[in-house]
Scaffold this motif. Sequence first.
Motif, PDB file in Angstrom:
ATOM      1  N   VAL A 327      38.619  18.105  42.983  1.00 14.13           N
ATOM      2  CA  VAL A 327      37.540  19.199  43.563  1.00 14.13           C
ATOM      3  C   VAL A 327      38.092  19.845  44.803  1.00 14.13           C
ATOM      4  O   VAL A 327      37.913  20.971  44.933  1.00 14.13           O
ATOM      5  CB  VAL A 327      36.297  18.531  43.788  1.00 14.13           C
ATOM      6  CG1 VAL A 327      35.359  19.194  44.556  1.00 14.13           C
ATOM      7  CG2 VAL A 327      35.553  17.813  42.434  1.00 14.13           C
ATOM      8  N   ALA A 328      38.758  18.992  45.541  1.00 18.39           N
ATOM      9  CA  ALA A 328      39.273  19.518  46.711  1.00 18.39           C
ATOM     10  C   ALA A 328      40.448  20.816  46.390  1.00 18.39           C
ATOM     11  O   ALA A 328      40.417  21.739  47.017  1.00 18.39           O
ATOM     12  CB  ALA A 328      40.168  18.492  47.658  1.00 18.39           C
ATOM     13  N   ALA A 377      37.441  13.452  52.425  1.00 18.84           N
ATOM     14  CA  ALA A 377      36.283  13.685  53.078  1.00 18.84           C
ATOM     15  C   ALA A 377      36.109  15.080  53.914  1.00 18.84           C
ATOM     16  O   ALA A 377      34.904  15.621  53.678  1.00 18.84           O
ATOM     17  CB  ALA A 377      35.889  12.462  54.148  1.00 18.84           C
ATOM     18  N   ALA A 378      37.318  15.414  54.449  1.00 23.06           N
ATOM     19  CA  ALA A 378      37.193  16.747  54.935  1.00 23.06           C
ATOM     20  C   ALA A 378      37.053  18.065  53.944  1.00 23.06           C
ATOM     21  O   ALA A 378      36.356  18.770  54.312  1.00 23.06           O
ATOM     22  CB  ALA A 378      38.512  17.192  55.681  1.00 23.06           C
ATOM     23  N   SER A 379      37.752  17.670  52.754  1.00 22.29           N
ATOM     24  CA  SER A 379      37.371  18.750  51.876  1.00 22.29           C
ATOM     25  C   SER A 379      35.749  18.788  51.376  1.00 22.29           C
ATOM     26  O   SER A 379      35.103  19.787  51.235  1.00 22.29           O
ATOM     27  CB  SER A 379      38.178  18.359  50.514  1.00 22.29           C
ATOM     28  OG  SER A 379      37.829  19.116  49.597  1.00 22.29           O
ATOM     29  N   ALA A 380      35.242  17.382  51.437  1.00 23.88           N
ATOM     30  CA  ALA A 380      33.861  17.391  51.096  1.00 23.88           C
ATOM     31  C   ALA A 380      33.024  17.989  52.004  1.00 23.88           C
ATOM     32  O   ALA A 380      31.897  18.726  51.785  1.00 23.88           O
ATOM     33  CB  ALA A 380      33.420  16.027  50.913  1.00 23.88           C
ATOM     34  N   LYS A 426      46.400  10.611  61.462  1.00 23.51           N
ATOM     35  CA  LYS A 426      45.820  11.115  62.438  1.00 23.51           C
ATOM     36  C   LYS A 426      45.586  12.573  62.355  1.00 23.51           C
ATOM     37  O   LYS A 426      44.368  12.960  62.914  1.00 23.51           O
ATOM     38  CB  LYS A 426      46.563  11.046  63.693  1.00 23.51           C
ATOM     39  CG  LYS A 426      46.793   9.387  64.155  1.00 23.51           C
ATOM     40  CD  LYS A 426      47.279   9.230  65.500  1.00 23.51           C
ATOM     41  CE  LYS A 426      47.320   7.956  66.191  1.00 23.51           C
ATOM     42  NZ  LYS A 426      47.910   7.652  67.433  1.00 23.51           N
ATOM     43  N   LEU A 427      46.528  13.310  61.690  1.00 26.99           N
ATOM     44  CA  LEU A 427      46.241  14.721  61.470  1.00 26.99           C
ATOM     45  C   LEU A 427      45.133  14.819  60.563  1.00 26.99           C
ATOM     46  O   LEU A 427      44.162  15.741  60.678  1.00 26.99           O
ATOM     47  CB  LEU A 427      47.402  15.426  60.925  1.00 26.99           C
ATOM     48  CG  LEU A 427      48.470  15.685  62.088  1.00 26.99           C
ATOM     49  CD1 LEU A 427      49.875  16.293  61.164  1.00 26.99           C
ATOM     50  CD2 LEU A 427      48.051  16.574  63.235  1.00 26.99           C
ATOM     51  N   ALA A 428      44.981  13.885  59.539  1.00 26.13           N
ATOM     52  CA  ALA A 428      43.911  14.015  58.488  1.00 26.13           C
ATOM     53  C   ALA A 428      42.584  13.583  59.066  1.00 26.13           C
ATOM     54  O   ALA A 428      41.510  14.247  58.678  1.00 26.13           O
ATOM     55  CB  ALA A 428      44.321  13.176  57.425  1.00 26.13           C
TER      56      ALA A 428
END
Length: 470
Positions: A327-328, A377-380, A426-428
Amino acid sequence: AGQPGELQVAVALDIVRVAGACLEDASLPVRYGAIKACAHWLNNLSTIGALRSDAGRHVESLEDFAGKLVSATLQCGDDLADDSLLATELGLILAALPSIGSSSAVLSLVLGRLLAVFERETDTEDSPGNSSPGGAALAAAVSLARQISKKYPQSSHIEALLMQLRPSLAKTFASRSLLIRHRDAALEGFELFLSRGVAANDNVAAVLGCNLSREMLLEQLTHLCFSGACIARPQRFARLFGWLLVQGGSVSQSDLDIAACVLCKLLGAVPREFIMQSCFGLDQLNTAHGSATRESWAAAVTLAARLFVVGRHEAARRCGPVILSAVAEVELLQGTSKESTVGALQLLELCATVVRGSGDLAFGASDAAGGRRASLAASACRLLARCSDCRTRSAAAPAAELLAAVLLVLRESATTRASDAGVAAKLADLELVRAAAVAVPAVCRQLLAVGPHGEEPLRRCEKRKACWLE
């Protein structure tokens, strides 16, 4: 435009009578044209319910005329040396018959003629493609059986017709090359058998025969999905695949992995690494990214609902993150047009289905390396922000479910930033915080704007109030 009157019906019946007078013409093209005219006009009259008892004023005896028309069509097929050229007309004529009881022998004869065309072609080494006479004949045979089954659902003759059709369908499903070439007719036939209850008591062998096991059919459908061939009705494919998935009681992890791969393919993304690890022989198939459609995305939602019902948490650890990764990947390729917004809502529903079925494991294990959980989670969050302008309950409910799961990951990210996690992790986490800063207030506005119907979705988010405050 509107219901035809008696005059229009009378004129249509007169056309059938005039065309019927040409059924025995010496010229083959004239007979061919007369058959097509009669078939289509009879079908139109049958559709509007105009083939009444008083039709005899214009056609001497409707049943006798229909029998004469079928005989002329079969003879014309012989003269043309190709029954498939008149396959559509045969289906229309038989669907318009007033009584199946007096025509069961004719139905069996016609079906046999069509299937003979298919069998002759498949017996040759260089069998042509789906648009060949054999392919058209199989499609017409399945369509005929479906039409008769729909019009006369209680008739005892239907079961005999299905048993007549069964060997040709079994032959198609047993061969990957035949299944790819005749995929649409084969899937329609499979669905017809299931709709008639032929596969009672969850018996897969009762559908197409004892030589085709559940495992073999799953494998054939998987290879069909990855063959690169265009499937006309992806939703039907997903329903049939999902039905096979739940047969036989327990579902193995291998079956669930294969279903996840098929689901990703329907989205237009291919998890190559996951395929190499889990699926039999799929690494040798077409693993290029496909051109997904709204229909194929809807099919992915259908399959996901079945997958996470049968797999529950057993499937979540492996399948959930793989699907959300797909999905992402797809979400990044979407534009901002109205069409892409509709697609985004389908992706949102899919994500909510995954979260609903796999809980906290949807984004992967909490100790996943490289910040993969936070990245998903960021993509969501980006998907939530894109769908936040849709102020309907159908959008708000899955948004609330997905946001509740994201909030848990967001709380974990605070711990990650304070620990000695690697640079990638950490970047994520920073990516997640930035995306959540946009998504959380947008979804809150969306939920509040829905009104009273949005109270239930909002309460779901309040269950994670502590996460929200952090």
